[in-house]
Scaffold this active site. Structure first.
Site, PDB file in Angstrom:
ATOM      1  N   VAL A 187      -2.707  -0.295   5.752  1.00  0.00           N
ATOM      2  CA  VAL A 187      -1.463  -0.633   5.049  1.00  0.00           C
ATOM      3  C   VAL A 187      -1.338  -2.142   4.865  1.00  0.00           C
ATOM      4  CG1 VAL A 187       1.056  -0.409   5.056  1.00  0.00           C
ATOM      5  CG2 VAL A 187      -0.348   1.433   6.010  1.00  0.00           C
ATOM      6  N   LYS A 215       6.768   4.342  12.764  1.00  0.00           N
ATOM      7  CA  LYS A 215       7.725   5.400  13.168  1.00  0.00           C
ATOM      8  C   LYS A 215       7.757   5.632  14.659  1.00  0.00           C
ATOM      9  CE  LYS A 215       3.720   6.863  11.578  1.00  0.00           C
ATOM     10  NZ  LYS A 215       3.054   6.885  10.305  1.00  0.00           N
ATOM     11  N   GLU A 254      11.635   1.760   5.570  1.00  0.00           N
ATOM     12  CA  GLU A 254      11.533   2.876   4.613  1.00  0.00           C
ATOM     13  C   GLU A 254      10.166   3.559   4.681  1.00  0.00           C
ATOM     14  OE1 GLU A 254      13.990   4.150   2.116  1.00  0.00           O
ATOM     15  OE2 GLU A 254      12.437   5.641   2.452  1.00  0.00           O
ATOM     16  N   VAL A 267       8.850   6.832   7.235  1.00  0.00           N
ATOM     17  CA  VAL A 267       8.937   8.279   7.002  1.00  0.00           C
ATOM     18  C   VAL A 267       8.570   8.564   5.551  1.00  0.00           C
ATOM     19  CG1 VAL A 267      10.400  10.340   7.084  1.00  0.00           C
ATOM     20  CG2 VAL A 267      10.823   8.452   8.677  1.00  0.00           C
ATOM     21  N   ILE A 321       7.798   7.633  -0.502  1.00  0.00           N
ATOM     22  CA  ILE A 321       8.993   8.306  -1.049  1.00  0.00           C
ATOM     23  C   ILE A 321      10.259   7.575  -0.601  1.00  0.00           C
ATOM     24  CG2 ILE A 321      10.258  10.480  -1.206  1.00  0.00           C
ATOM     25  CD1 ILE A 321       7.725  11.917  -0.243  1.00  0.00           C
ATOM     26  N   GLY A 375      -7.788   6.983   5.072  1.00  0.00           N
ATOM     27  CA  GLY A 375      -6.745   6.091   5.611  1.00  0.00           C
ATOM     28  C   GLY A 375      -5.408   6.778   5.800  1.00  0.00           C
ATOM     29  N   GLU A 416      -3.370   8.429  11.656  1.00  0.00           N
ATOM     30  CA  GLU A 416      -3.021   7.358  12.588  1.00  0.00           C
ATOM     31  C   GLU A 416      -4.284   6.844  13.267  1.00  0.00           C
ATOM     32  OE1 GLU A 416       0.297   6.141  12.997  1.00  0.00           O
ATOM     33  OE2 GLU A 416       0.184   7.289  11.148  1.00  0.00           O
ATOM     34  N   LYS A 451       9.058  10.985  13.041  1.00  0.00           N
ATOM     35  CA  LYS A 451       9.742  10.913  11.746  1.00  0.00           C
ATOM     36  C   LYS A 451      11.004  11.790  11.759  1.00  0.00           C
ATOM     37  CE  LYS A 451       5.435   9.907   9.336  1.00  0.00           C
ATOM     38  NZ  LYS A 451       4.179  10.480   8.827  1.00  0.00           N
ATOM     39  N   GLY A 499      -1.431   6.673   3.035  1.00  0.00           N
ATOM     40  CA  GLY A 499      -2.399   5.891   2.263  1.00  0.00           C
ATOM     41  C   GLY A 499      -1.910   4.466   2.057  1.00  0.00           C
TER      42      GLY A 499
HETATM   43  P1  NDP Z   1      -4.651   0.260  11.053  1.00  0.00           P
HETATM   44  O1  NDP Z   1      -5.151   0.709  12.376  1.00  0.00           O
HETATM   45  O2  NDP Z   1      -5.493   0.477   9.843  1.00  0.00           O
HETATM   46  O3  NDP Z   1      -4.334  -1.322  11.122  1.00  0.00           O
HETATM   47  C1  NDP Z   1      -3.756  -1.945  12.233  1.00  0.00           C
HETATM   48  C2  NDP Z   1      -3.857  -3.464  12.064  1.00  0.00           C
HETATM   49  O4  NDP Z   1      -3.187  -4.081  13.141  1.00  0.00           O
HETATM   50  C3  NDP Z   1      -5.296  -4.004  12.070  1.00  0.00           C
HETATM   51  O5  NDP Z   1      -5.420  -5.031  11.108  1.00  0.00           O
HETATM   52  C4  NDP Z   1      -5.450  -4.615  13.474  1.00  0.00           C
HETATM   53  O6  NDP Z   1      -6.305  -5.739  13.516  1.00  0.00           O
HETATM   54  C5  NDP Z   1      -4.035  -5.071  13.745  1.00  0.00           C
HETATM   55  N1  NDP Z   1      -3.714  -5.106  15.168  1.00  0.00           N
HETATM   56  C6  NDP Z   1      -3.598  -4.060  16.014  1.00  0.00           C
HETATM   57  N2  NDP Z   1      -3.245  -4.502  17.242  1.00  0.00           N
HETATM   58  C7  NDP Z   1      -3.126  -5.837  17.144  1.00  0.00           C
HETATM   59  C8  NDP Z   1      -2.785  -6.875  18.061  1.00  0.00           C
HETATM   60  N3  NDP Z   1      -2.504  -6.599  19.339  1.00  0.00           N
HETATM   61  N4  NDP Z   1      -2.753  -8.157  17.624  1.00  0.00           N
HETATM   62  C9  NDP Z   1      -3.046  -8.449  16.339  1.00  0.00           C
HETATM   63  N5  NDP Z   1      -3.376  -7.515  15.416  1.00  0.00           N
HETATM   64  C10 NDP Z   1      -3.424  -6.235  15.837  1.00  0.00           C
HETATM   65  O7  NDP Z   1      -3.208   0.917  10.860  1.00  0.00           O
HETATM   66  P2  NDP Z   1      -2.481   1.360   9.505  1.00  0.00           P
HETATM   67  O8  NDP Z   1      -2.503   0.228   8.555  1.00  0.00           O
HETATM   68  O9  NDP Z   1      -2.954   2.685   9.064  1.00  0.00           O
HETATM   69  O10 NDP Z   1      -0.985   1.599  10.037  1.00  0.00           O
HETATM   70  C11 NDP Z   1      -0.125   0.520  10.328  1.00  0.00           C
HETATM   71  C12 NDP Z   1       1.268   1.059  10.594  1.00  0.00           C
HETATM   72  O11 NDP Z   1       1.752   1.697   9.416  1.00  0.00           O
HETATM   73  C13 NDP Z   1       1.359   2.108  11.700  1.00  0.00           C
HETATM   74  O12 NDP Z   1       2.588   1.984  12.361  1.00  0.00           O
HETATM   75  C14 NDP Z   1       1.305   3.423  10.936  1.00  0.00           C
HETATM   76  O13 NDP Z   1       1.913   4.475  11.635  1.00  0.00           O
HETATM   77  C15 NDP Z   1       2.118   3.047   9.726  1.00  0.00           C
HETATM   78  N6  NDP Z   1       1.886   3.846   8.531  1.00  0.00           N
HETATM   79  C16 NDP Z   1       0.621   4.105   8.126  1.00  0.00           C
HETATM   80  C17 NDP Z   1       0.393   4.825   6.984  1.00  0.00           C
HETATM   81  C18 NDP Z   1      -0.970   5.160   6.505  1.00  0.00           C
HETATM   82  O14 NDP Z   1      -1.088   5.932   5.548  1.00  0.00           O
HETATM   83  N7  NDP Z   1      -2.020   4.606   7.117  1.00  0.00           N
HETATM   84  C19 NDP Z   1       1.527   5.319   6.169  1.00  0.00           C
HETATM   85  C20 NDP Z   1       2.844   4.987   6.685  1.00  0.00           C
HETATM   86  C21 NDP Z   1       2.994   4.278   7.834  1.00  0.00           C
HETATM   87  P3  NDP Z   1      -7.877  -5.616  13.139  1.00  0.00           P
HETATM   88  O15 NDP Z   1      -7.912  -5.437  11.642  1.00  0.00           O
HETATM   89  O16 NDP Z   1      -8.461  -6.940  13.538  1.00  0.00           O
HETATM   90  O17 NDP Z   1      -8.398  -4.464  13.899  1.00  0.00           O
HETATM   91  N1  HSE Z   2      -0.627   9.376   9.651  1.00  0.00           N
HETATM   92  C1  HSE Z   2       0.531   9.466   8.847  1.00  0.00           C
HETATM   93  C2  HSE Z   2       0.471  10.725   8.009  1.00  0.00           C
HETATM   94  C3  HSE Z   2       0.672   8.257   7.958  1.00  0.00           C
HETATM   95  O1  HSE Z   2      -0.623  11.290   7.874  1.00  0.00           O
HETATM   96  O2  HSE Z   2       1.502  11.157   7.500  1.00  0.00           O
HETATM   97  C4  HSE Z   2       1.960   8.224   7.182  1.00  0.00           C
HETATM   98  O3  HSE Z   2       3.053   8.054   8.033  1.00  0.00           O
END
Ligand code: NDP
Ligand code: HSE
Length: 438
Positions: free
Chosen positions: A16, A107, A131, A134, A138, A189, A192, A207, A306
């Site tokens: 994200v 969440k 936003e 959840v 949307i 992607g 979680e 959520k 995504g």
């Molecule tokens: P990722 O695991 O892809 O990314 C996590 C990022 O956080 C990485 O860049 C990582 O660094 C960095 N990170 C983790 N721990 C630390 C730390 N202690 N210090 C500094 N940087 C840190 O997660 P997502 O992008 O998939 O998800 C992010 C959030 O968004 C979560 O809360 C998830 O639930 C939420 N979300 C995700 C969705 C999805 O479709 N993926 C949709 C809606 C919400 P590095 O790159 O160096 O490893």
């Molecule tokens: N892992 C979550 C899902 C990301 O699949 O719905 C979006 O919150």
């Protein structure tokens, strides 16, 4: 445009975060026009600064010290996209204590600590927006919080986890295997960092807690939500659903009938009739039906996971927080202060699909009928499922109490002619009208 730019610290540059950084950077002219001043990236915190990243920003903006970043005087807004409880929680609190508005997609964190985080936001006069937490892309929380703020929501039912919908959809459409579909969801992607949270239903539970706080203005804890994930859903369940004109979906259901205080909150696999809008939700999409006393039935549907779709929601919150900051008015969504009264799952009244494997189909029928009758479980249809061999009875119940159904299942498990613990899946009524016991 001479005003000082608003500076955004982005914590996390994964699935994200990468897309949020890209959007903030590539759409900077449009965002400046919409906000009224330029919105600039002050820094991006990651775990590993050395990892090559294709995000089109200067390498010097990357840091592995998120705390130092959020405390910087020139940072106005903090976007948290790390996931998990710590260090995300401490970083959000530190940000708000230093006067920064925060946007999060986390969440898990909001479900656990939302009330306290809202208090911190109010104390420090900053915005707290989430936003994307959840149903990703949307716009759902804003409408629940604002547009429906004057109505009485009675029921929320929907698909709020993209990964599990993707897996169940693949199992339904292609007869694909669970493990292969989960691998695809991870690669795309959607999942979680630990996909157990998706497949065991804890992501959907978080959520559900957030939805309850906005729909019913009550505070629930994740342990208040009944949870069953999809790891137990078999190809046979999917085939049984098909033969009933249904598909299996992981549903979130929140109910608080008008005039009643208690909330029943649950997440579990459900057989959904093909005629219901939720049955048509494919891939990693999400959809939520909200029922309100005045508004009636509202359907929200779109991308539920995504990087790119989620970044749309996150950057939307950045624009809102930035505009409010310029106006000197934080978005003061109040934390629900009333602890929710929780209705126990045993009081659910629902229809159930039940599969009973026996040693001798003819001989077991009387035993099954007796156990069901004694436990007040009325049967709507009953037939032998010959596709899995001669000895499996499948039946659909009428709307019965969950406590009666569970008692019947326990009693059936002890019947000598029953070969294994009967399996059951709850069924959504064709018009979505399961009801709580009165
Ligand atoms: P990722 O695991 O892809 O990314 C996590 C990022 O956080 C990485 O860049 C990582 O660094 C960095 N990170 C983790 N721990 C630390 C730390 N202690 N210090 C500094 N940087 C840190 O997660 P997502 O992008 O998939 O998800 C992010 C959030 O968004 C979560 O809360 C998830 O639930 C939420 N979300 C995700 C969705 C999805 O479709 N993926 C949709 C809606 C919400 P590095 O790159 O160096 O490893
Ligand atoms: N892992 C979550 C899902 C990301 O699949 O719905 C979006 O919150």
């Amino acid at each position: 445009m001479n005003a000082r730019p608003l500076k955004v610290a982005v914590l996390g540059c994964g699935v994200v975060g990468t897309e949020v950084v890209r959007r903030l950077h590539e759409s900077r002219s449009a965002l400046a026009a919409r906000v009224g001043v330029p919105v600039e990236i002050a820094g991006v915190a990651v775990r590993d600064r050395k990892r090559p990243r294709d995000i089109g920003i200067a390498q010097e903006l990357l840091t592995d010290d998120p705390l130092e970043l959020v405390k910087r005087d020139d940072v106005d807004l903090v976007v948290e996209l790390l996931g998990g409880i710590e260090p995300a929680h401490s970083l959000l609190v530190a940000s708000m204590e230093h006067g920064k508005s925060v946007v999060s997609a986390n969440k898990t964190l909001i479900a656990e600590h939302g009330a306290q985080l809202h208090e911190t936001a109010a104390q420090h006069g900053v915005s707290l927006l989430y936003e994307a937490a959840v149903a990703a892309a949307i716009p759902l929380l804003g409408p629940l919080r604002d547009s429906l703020g004057g109505d009485d929501v009675t029921r929320v039912v929907g698909i709020v986890n993209g990964t599990t919908n993707y897996i169940l959809d693949r199992m339904t459409e292609t007869g694909g295997e669970f493990d292969a579909a989960l691998r695809e969801a991870v690669e795309r992607g959607y999942a979680e960092a630990d996909p157990t949270a998706d497949v065991e239903g804890t992501d959907a539970v978080a959520k559900t807690v957030i939805l309850a706080s906005l729909a019913f203005h009550t505070r629930l804890s994740p342990t208040d939500v009944y949870r069953e994930g999809i790891t137990g859903v078999t190809a046979q369940d999917v085939a049984d659903a098909r033969s009933r004109g249904c598909v299996v979906k992981l549903l979130t259901v929140l109910e608080r009938p008008a005039g009643q205080g208690e909330v029943l909150a649950r997440v579990h696999p459900t057989m959904v009739p093909l005629t219901h809008p939720l049955a048509q939700v494919k891939g990693a999409d999400n959809a939520v039906v909200v029922e309100a006393a005045g508004a009636g039935e509202l359907l929200f549907r779109g991308a539920g996971a995504g990087g790119v779709p989620t970044a749309s929601s996150v950057v939307g919150d950045v624009v809102t927080a930035a505009r409010r900051r310029l106006l000197g008015r934080p978005v003061g969504a109040m934390a629900p202060t009333v602890a929710g009264q929780v209705r126990p799952m045993r009081e659910l009244r629902s229809r159930y699909h039940l599969g009973v494997r026996v040693t001798d189909a003819a001989a077991a029928l009387d035993d099954i009928a007796t156990v069901l009758r004694v436990n007040d479980v009325r049967v709507d249809s009953l037939h032998r499922n010959r596709s899995v061999g001669p000895n499996t009875w499948v039946l659909a119940t009428e709307a019965v109490l969950e406590s009666d159904l569970c008692a019947a299942v326990e009693a059936l498990s002890a019947v000598p002619s029953v070969a294994e613990v009967p399996r059951f899946i709850r069924m959504l009524d064709p018009v979505g009208q399961e009801a709580l016991a009165r």
